[in-house]
Design an enzyme around this catalytic site. Structure first.
Site, mmCIF file in Angstrom:
data_model
loop_
_atom_site.group_PDB
_atom_site.id
_atom_site.type_symbol
_atom_site.label_atom_id
_atom_site.label_comp_id
_atom_site.label_asym_id
_atom_site.label_seq_id
_atom_site.Cartn_x
_atom_site.Cartn_y
_atom_site.Cartn_z
ATOM 1 N N HIS A 154 5.128 -17.364 -17.498
ATOM 2 C CA HIS A 154 5.031 -17.555 -15.815
ATOM 3 C C HIS A 154 4.233 -16.469 -15.368
ATOM 4 C CE1 HIS A 154 8.173 -20.303 -16.594
ATOM 5 N NE2 HIS A 154 7.853 -20.862 -15.396
ATOM 6 N N LYS A 158 7.294 -13.949 -10.627
ATOM 7 C CA LYS A 158 8.261 -14.415 -10.773
ATOM 8 C C LYS A 158 9.366 -13.530 -11.278
ATOM 9 C CE LYS A 158 10.686 -18.209 -13.372
ATOM 10 N NZ LYS A 158 11.097 -18.983 -12.494
#
Length: 266
Positions: A154, A158
């Site tokens: 990600h 995040k």
């Protein structure tokens, strides 16, 4: 269905507003920002870049509770629980896409679901939820002879790790194999740890750049490896799934559901 979007000025919020505008059978009823935001009072459509919608952004859910039928929430665990409590009190449906909820917070959602209808899923993507179904099928067929490893990537911003989607993939595989993920999960490896055990499920995490979300599950044994992979290139896939879930709740009064229910994959 009148939809309320919380975090309307964020990346996900803007996508949710756009997905609502582009979907049939729903309309934007409310847009909620952080208290004190300089954008409070601005048109939600202009905030999201989709043109004027005639919906002025507000600074709290309490200010607009009469203006929506279902709230879509991709905020943070504590805030999502607080918002769900308000919705339960006023019999408003909720779609929760927030990740990182602990067991106690999930139990609170179950309690709120006695008063209203809730869809809670760590990933609202239609493709990811189809992938979960495929993972269960693969695990049941391959059994304990195949090592299972889950790799996820990600963007750098995040905050939770592993991702909620990766954890859900692990839960689905573990359940199909008759295991408890809390007992067999291994999160990262370093040093002289020895060979992997037969029944462990490994997780590897990557955080870099602007990766929207990549998930790959390996089933590997001597002589072959099967990889089931999902890659998201836009947050719009999550937004469209969330709006689809909101529409699905139209005839539901109470209960806690997930995207497998929404997509009739159970």
């Amino acid at each position: 269905m009148r939809i309320a979007v919380i975090g309307a000025a964020g990346r996900m919020g803007k996508n949710l507003i756009q997905a609502t505008v582009e979907s049939e059978g729903v309309s934007l009823g409310a847009a909620i920002l952080k208290p004190g935001s300089s954008l409070i009072g601005a048109d939600a459509g202009e905030i999201a870049g989709v043109g004027k919608l005639g919906v002025a952004a507000v600074g709290s859910i309490e200010e607009c509770v009469d203006d929506f039928d279902v709230l879509i929430d991709f905020t943070s665990p504590a805030l999502s629980i607080a918002n769900a409590a308000v919705c339960a009190e006023h019999a408003k449906a909720v779609v929760v896409g927030t990740t990182g909820l602990n067991d106690a917070e999930k139990a609170q959602l179950q309690t709120f679901a006695e008063k209203t209808a809730i869809v809670f899923a760590p990933n609202m993507s239609v493709g990811v939820n189809l992938t979960l179904k495929l993972l269960a099928m693969a695990a049941e067929i391959l059994g304990d002879d195949y090592d299972v490893e889950i790799v996820e990537a990600h963007h750098r911003h995040k905050v939770d790790s592993p991702s909620g989607t990766a954890l859900r993939m692990g839960e689905v595989v573990a359940e199909a194999l008759g295991r408890d993920l809390k007992e067999c999960a291994v999160y990262g490896r370093e040093g002289q740890i020895g060979p992997r055990t037969q029944k462990e499920i490994g997780f590897e995490t990557i955080r870099a750049g602007d990766v929207v979300g990549d998930h790959s599950v390996w089933f590997a044994t001597e002589g072959e490896r099967i990889e089931i992979t999902h890659k998201a290139s836009s947050r719009m896939t999550f937004a469209k799934g969330a709006v689809r879930a909101a529409s699905w709740l139209a005839d539901k009064q109470t209960g806690l559901f997930d995207m497998q229910d929404v997509l009739n994959l159970k």
